[in-house]
Structures are given as C-alpha cells and as structure tokens.
Design a protein around this motif. Structure first.
Motif, PDB file in Angstrom:
ATOM      1  N   VAL A  14      24.565  66.969   1.090  1.00  0.00           N
ATOM      2  CA  VAL A  14      25.123  67.039  -0.267  1.00  0.00           C
ATOM      3  C   VAL A  14      26.382  67.905  -0.247  1.00  0.00           C
ATOM      4  O   VAL A  14      26.358  69.041   0.221  1.00  0.00           O
ATOM      5  CB  VAL A  14      24.078  67.616  -1.249  1.00  0.00           C
ATOM      6  N   ARG A  15      27.468  67.363  -0.761  1.00  0.00           N
ATOM      7  CA  ARG A  15      28.764  68.053  -0.680  1.00  0.00           C
ATOM      8  C   ARG A  15      28.919  69.146  -1.722  1.00  0.00           C
ATOM      9  O   ARG A  15      29.682  70.089  -1.519  1.00  0.00           O
ATOM     10  CB  ARG A  15      29.902  67.027  -0.840  1.00  0.00           C
ATOM     11  N   ASN A  16      28.232  68.985  -2.851  1.00  0.00           N
ATOM     12  CA  ASN A  16      28.395  69.958  -3.942  1.00  0.00           C
ATOM     13  C   ASN A  16      27.020  70.495  -4.356  1.00  0.00           C
ATOM     14  O   ASN A  16      26.433  70.032  -5.337  1.00  0.00           O
ATOM     15  CB  ASN A  16      29.097  69.295  -5.131  1.00  0.00           C
ATOM     16  N   PRO A  17      26.494  71.468  -3.607  1.00  0.00           N
ATOM     17  CA  PRO A  17      25.148  71.989  -3.902  1.00  0.00           C
ATOM     18  C   PRO A  17      24.997  72.550  -5.308  1.00  0.00           C
ATOM     19  O   PRO A  17      23.944  72.404  -5.934  1.00  0.00           O
ATOM     20  CB  PRO A  17      24.961  73.087  -2.850  1.00  0.00           C
ATOM     21  N   GLU A  18      26.047  73.202  -5.819  1.00  0.00           N
ATOM     22  CA  GLU A  18      25.947  73.788  -7.148  1.00  0.00           C
ATOM     23  C   GLU A  18      25.798  72.701  -8.207  1.00  0.00           C
ATOM     24  O   GLU A  18      25.062  72.859  -9.184  1.00  0.00           O
ATOM     25  CB  GLU A  18      27.176  74.649  -7.435  1.00  0.00           C
ATOM     26  N   GLU A  19      26.491  71.593  -8.020  1.00  0.00           N
ATOM     27  CA  GLU A  19      26.365  70.458  -8.935  1.00  0.00           C
ATOM     28  C   GLU A  19      24.937  69.908  -8.918  1.00  0.00           C
ATOM     29  O   GLU A  19      24.352  69.622  -9.960  1.00  0.00           O
ATOM     30  CB  GLU A  19      27.349  69.380  -8.504  1.00  0.00           C
ATOM     31  N   LEU A  20      24.375  69.784  -7.724  1.00  0.00           N
ATOM     32  CA  LEU A  20      22.994  69.315  -7.589  1.00  0.00           C
ATOM     33  C   LEU A  20      22.026  70.259  -8.297  1.00  0.00           C
ATOM     34  O   LEU A  20      21.134  69.813  -9.021  1.00  0.00           O
ATOM     35  CB  LEU A  20      22.620  69.212  -6.112  1.00  0.00           C
ATOM     36  N   SER A  47      22.406  59.139  -9.637  1.00  0.00           N
ATOM     37  CA  SER A  47      21.339  58.255  -9.182  1.00  0.00           C
ATOM     38  C   SER A  47      20.904  58.623  -7.764  1.00  0.00           C
ATOM     39  O   SER A  47      19.706  58.638  -7.456  1.00  0.00           O
ATOM     40  CB  SER A  47      21.805  56.798  -9.227  1.00  0.00           C
ATOM     41  N   ASN A  48      21.870  58.953  -6.915  1.00  0.00           N
ATOM     42  CA  ASN A  48      21.547  59.384  -5.549  1.00  0.00           C
ATOM     43  C   ASN A  48      20.755  60.682  -5.549  1.00  0.00           C
ATOM     44  O   ASN A  48      19.787  60.839  -4.796  1.00  0.00           O
ATOM     45  CB  ASN A  48      22.832  59.566  -4.735  1.00  0.00           C
ATOM     46  N   TYR A  49      21.167  61.641  -6.411  1.00  0.00           N
ATOM     47  CA  TYR A  49      20.452  62.912  -6.502  1.00  0.00           C
ATOM     48  C   TYR A  49      18.984  62.668  -6.863  1.00  0.00           C
ATOM     49  O   TYR A  49      18.062  63.260  -6.277  1.00  0.00           O
ATOM     50  CB  TYR A  49      21.083  63.816  -7.553  1.00  0.00           C
ATOM     51  N   LEU A  50      18.766  61.806  -7.867  1.00  0.00           N
ATOM     52  CA  LEU A  50      17.402  61.529  -8.312  1.00  0.00           C
ATOM     53  C   LEU A  50      16.590  60.866  -7.186  1.00  0.00           C
ATOM     54  O   LEU A  50      15.420  61.200  -6.972  1.00  0.00           O
ATOM     55  CB  LEU A  50      17.415  60.627  -9.546  1.00  0.00           C
ATOM     56  N   ASN A  51      17.219  59.959  -6.450  1.00  0.00           N
ATOM     57  CA  ASN A  51      16.538  59.313  -5.326  1.00  0.00           C
ATOM     58  C   ASN A  51      16.173  60.333  -4.248  1.00  0.00           C
ATOM     59  O   ASN A  51      15.092  60.271  -3.657  1.00  0.00           O
ATOM     60  CB  ASN A  51      17.418  58.218  -4.726  1.00  0.00           C
ATOM     61  N   HIS A  52      17.075  61.278  -3.993  1.00  0.00           N
ATOM     62  CA  HIS A  52      16.794  62.312  -2.996  1.00  0.00           C
ATOM     63  C   HIS A  52      15.571  63.138  -3.409  1.00  0.00           C
ATOM     64  O   HIS A  52      14.713  63.457  -2.577  1.00  0.00           O
ATOM     65  CB  HIS A  52      17.997  63.249  -2.824  1.00  0.00           C
ATOM     66  N   LEU A  53      15.515  63.498  -4.691  1.00  0.00           N
ATOM     67  CA  LEU A  53      14.399  64.303  -5.194  1.00  0.00           C
ATOM     68  C   LEU A  53      13.088  63.519  -5.137  1.00  0.00           C
ATOM     69  O   LEU A  53      12.027  64.089  -4.890  1.00  0.00           O
ATOM     70  CB  LEU A  53      14.682  64.767  -6.620  1.00  0.00           C
ATOM     71  N   ARG A  54      13.177  62.211  -5.359  1.00  0.00           N
ATOM     72  CA  ARG A  54      11.976  61.366  -5.239  1.00  0.00           C
ATOM     73  C   ARG A  54      11.552  61.256  -3.779  1.00  0.00           C
ATOM     74  O   ARG A  54      10.357  61.302  -3.465  1.00  0.00           O
ATOM     75  CB  ARG A  54      12.265  59.972  -5.820  1.00  0.00           C
ATOM     76  N   GLU A  55      12.515  61.115  -2.893  1.00  0.00           N
ATOM     77  CA  GLU A  55      12.192  60.923  -1.476  1.00  0.00           C
ATOM     78  C   GLU A  55      11.543  62.153  -0.846  1.00  0.00           C
ATOM     79  O   GLU A  55      10.766  62.026   0.103  1.00  0.00           O
ATOM     80  CB  GLU A  55      13.458  60.526  -0.707  1.00  0.00           C
ATOM     81  N   CYS A  56      11.851  63.337  -1.380  1.00  0.00           N
ATOM     82  CA  CYS A  56      11.197  64.537  -0.842  1.00  0.00           C
ATOM     83  C   CYS A  56       9.989  64.943  -1.695  1.00  0.00           C
ATOM     84  O   CYS A  56       9.465  66.046  -1.553  1.00  0.00           O
ATOM     85  CB  CYS A  56      12.188  65.696  -0.721  1.00  0.00           C
ATOM     86  N   TYR A  57       9.554  64.038  -2.572  1.00  0.00           N
ATOM     87  CA  TYR A  57       8.342  64.227  -3.380  1.00  0.00           C
ATOM     88  C   TYR A  57       8.462  65.390  -4.358  1.00  0.00           C
ATOM     89  O   TYR A  57       7.450  65.968  -4.750  1.00  0.00           O
ATOM     90  CB  TYR A  57       7.116  64.452  -2.483  1.00  0.00           C
ATOM     91  N   PHE A  58       9.666  65.726  -4.797  1.00  0.00           N
ATOM     92  CA  PHE A  58       9.807  66.812  -5.764  1.00  0.00           C
ATOM     93  C   PHE A  58       9.712  66.291  -7.195  1.00  0.00           C
ATOM     94  O   PHE A  58       9.007  66.871  -8.034  1.00  0.00           O
ATOM     95  CB  PHE A  58      11.142  67.536  -5.573  1.00  0.00           C
TER      96      PHE A  58
END
Length: 424
Positions: A234-240, A275-286
């Motif tokens: 992730v290029r912008n951690p603060e945004e995430l 949408s990518n952020y949400l997918n990442h959070l789903r993929e790590c079961y958060f």
C-alpha cells in the motif's frame, strides 16, 4: 544445509507443543485418505497455530513424534524465499534421517513466494508427506485457494473463540438446564464480557480491561502493517488507516459515499482504490462486507454493503460511534457465529423495513435486537420479519434478544446465549 532452518527445526523437536486449552474441532474431518493438503485460514491471533498444535497432539498418539515437524514462517531467522521451502524436506532428512512418513505443519506459509506450487509438487510427488498449512489470508481459504491446489486441499476457516470455547477458557461449566440454573446470572455476565471484548484467546485470558485494550490495538496495528500494508504494498498507509477508521464507525459501506467523505478529509482517493482496500481487509479476515439479498446482480452491487468485523473487540476499543451500542456488538457476534457455522449470509432491505441476516440456503431470516421490552421496538422487529417472510415466501424466522424467548406469530424468539450455545 540452511543453518537457520535447521536450528528452527531442531528447536521444535526439543520443545514440542505448549500447554493448550482445547478448541472445538472435529478431527474426524481430517481424512487420512484421500490424501489432501489441510489448510487453516483466518485472521491473525485467532488461534490457528494452537489448533495446529492440538492436531499435532492428536496425531502424536497414532504416529511417532519424530515424524511430525512444525515450522513458523514468521520466524525472523527464516528467509522469505521459495528456496526455504525447497530445502525443508532435505534439511529434515539430513538432520533426522529419511522418514517413512512425514507430517509437516507449516504456519503462515503465505509469507513464502511460490508456496502453492511447492505444496502441489510435494503433495503430488511425495506419497509419504502430508501437508498441514496455515495462513492469515483468505488465499488459503476454499473460496480463493490458488487454482493449482483446487481439488487437492481441504480448508478450515478459524475464527476467534466461540462462546462455548470462551466459557471453557473461563473455566465455566455450562449447567444442563441453563434457563433454570442459579448460574444463569453468571452466564449472562460472562456473555456481556464476550460481546464487549470478543474472543481473541489472549484477550479472553486477560482480566484487566486496560490490558485487553492494549492487546487489541497491538493486534490491529500488526494486522494492518503486515497483512495489508506490507503484503499489498500500500503506497499511502495513512489514507488506508483513515479509511479503516471510517469503516469502524460505519454500519454501511458505499463506494460513492466513502469517496466523498475521504475527499472531504483531504484524501484524493478513487473508488477503485477504496474497493481494493476493502478487498484487502476481507482477504486478511479483518472486515466482512455483506450484500443485500436479491436475485438481481445490479441491486446487490448498487446497494450499500453492511460491514462486520472479525471480532467485537475492534469495535469496542477502536470505534467511537458504536463503542456503547450493545445491540450492534450483538449483531456482529451473531454474524461471526454464522460464518463459523459455514452459512452464506446476506441482509434484507425493503420500504420501511430491514432484516439483519438472510440465510438463503436455509430460507431463514434472523433479526437481532438487544432490548425488546418496549412494545414499539418489539412490534417493529416482528413486523420487519413478517414482511420479509411474505416477500420471500419463507416460513423460518428468528428474533435474537438478550434474554426474552418464546414464539410470536410463528417467529422464534431466542436469547443470545441459547443461540450461541445450542447451534440454532
């Protein structure tokens, strides 16, 4: 021979498994034949490692200990490269001799590039080797496991402790007839603790609320840093992190609305990135986005998604809006229990009504409400269920409350403790 890998292997054989509080797991589901790769997938710190240890202990009653090996690929001494896996079996054989059978338990294997190709090769070509893999990523789940392993793997998803497991960790023995038992008040007190602080094993075993909060925040930071930011670069951690803070204080998620909110906070972010952020959070079961129930794909996509989290402790300690909303925490706990039971889950929405959970495979509707002592509240919840039952042509509906139980117009009213303990 890789000296660090050898050291890790030898340490395991010398130390073996730690003392365990057993989880509920049916080991008969792990077949000897046909030969399958067994995978455990779930959020970090939910107990995947200890479940593997539990399986190791079961296995060691049937086969020699010298045939069983465990490696955690988050050990900082191990290089995160495919060659580490390639060298694993030769290193074991050099240290302990060639074995007739090998049982390899490999933790957080998703950290190694090419792990799936290696697993396929070993499973297909080495008849004497059984693989047991775990990872903090849905890439090891039955839904998303790499194509190369399809048909070769059997996946078990691991969630935080169920309420029954929670009570076992608390050394509370459930009376045969809870409803009439003098222990019911203690049970409800423990249930309140479970709903507020969740089911992460380490958190459950900690009594001090402040320490619980510190542990949960540490889990959160580790999950986001390692399982999202580092894994997906992730290029912008603060945004995430701003996005996650908004999610934790939201009941619903809409790409358009979230994009506007983020831009109002000064983040020039696109819908695709969100949408990518949400997918990442789903993929790590958060986090788990839940779609509205509809036969029309367009409506499922267009309607906002409801958001739930892998553990209620994240909402309690990291959210502002829902930290005191006990009904919302109850709803989240019911959602995770439904996932634990392998249910497909949606929600239902109509003109002036909403139902929390739709289980299409069972044609069942579930509504969750903390307090229905107010006649208006009870009437609203029952009316929503009856409307949805008519709309879908279904006959099964449940209203989960804190304590009330019985039947209302064909709707089963169940106290939360009973739902969680008795498998409704």
């Amino acid at each position: 021979m890789d000296e660090n890998l050898a050291r890790v292997i030898v340490e395991w054989q010398e130390n073996w498994t730690p003392e365990l509080v057993e989880r509920d797991f049916d080991f008969s589901l792990v077949p000897e034949r046909p030969k399958k790769i067994i995978t455990f997938a779930g959020c970090r710190r939910t107990g995947k490692t200890y479940l593997m240890f539990q399986l190791i202990n079961e296995l060691s009653e049937k086969v020699p200990r010298e045939d069983i090996f465990y490696v955690n690929f988050e050990d900082e001494r191990l290089e995160k490269r495919t060659e580490t896996l390639t060298e694993l079996i030769p290193t074991i054989e050099e240290l302990f001799g060639k074995r007739k059978r090998l049982y390899l338990f490999l933790d957080e294997i998703q950290n190694i590039p090419g792990w799936d190709s290696w697993a396929r090769r070993v499973n297909d070509s080495m008849k004497n080797v059984r693989l047991f893999l775990s990872g903090s990523s849905s890439k090891l789940s039955s839904r998303e496991i790499p194509t190369s392993l399809r048909g070769r793997a059997l996946t078990f998803e691991v969630f935080p402790l169920s309420f029954r497991e929670f009570l076992r960790f608390k050394r509370f023995e459930v009376p045969h007839n809870v409803g009439l038992s003098g222990k019911k008040a203690q049970l409800l007190n423990l249930l309140r603790e479970y709903i507020l602080y969740g089911g992460f094993p380490e958190v459950v075993l900690t009594d001090d609320r402040r320490i619980k909060g510190l542990i949960v925040r540490d889990y959160f930071n580790t999950i986001i840093a390692l399982d999202v930011i580092e894994r997906y670069r992730v290029r912008n951690p603060e945004e995430l992190r701003a996005f996650i803070r908004l999610l934790l204080n939201s009941e619903y998620f809409s790409l358009s609305k979230m994009e506007r909110t983020m831009r109002s906070l000064g983040y020039a972010v696109s819908k695709a990135t969100l949408s990518n952020y949400l997918n990442h959070l789903r993929e790590c079961y958060f986090a788990f986005p839940v779609e509205v129930y509809s036969s029309k794909v367009r409506l499922r996509i267009q309607h906002p998604k409801k958001i739930y989290f892998v553990d209620t402790s994240f909402t309690t300690f990291l959210s502002v809006r829902f930290s005191e909303n006990f009904g919302r925490l109850m709803e989240n706990a019911v959602f995770i229990e439904l996932l634990r039971r392998g249910r497909e889950v949606n929600y239902a929405l109509g003109k002036g009504w909403e139902v929390d959970f739709v289980l299409p495979e069972e044609e069942t509707l579930i509504q969750v409400s903390y307090d229905v002592s107010n006649p208006g509240t009870l009437d609203r919840e029952v009316k929503a269920l009856k409307t949805a039952m008519r709309e879908f042509g279904w006959k099964n509906a449940k209203l989960i409350t804190w304590e009330r139980e019985g039947k209302i117009d064909g709707i089963e009213v169940i106290p939360l403790w009973r739902f969680l303990l008795e498998g409704h």
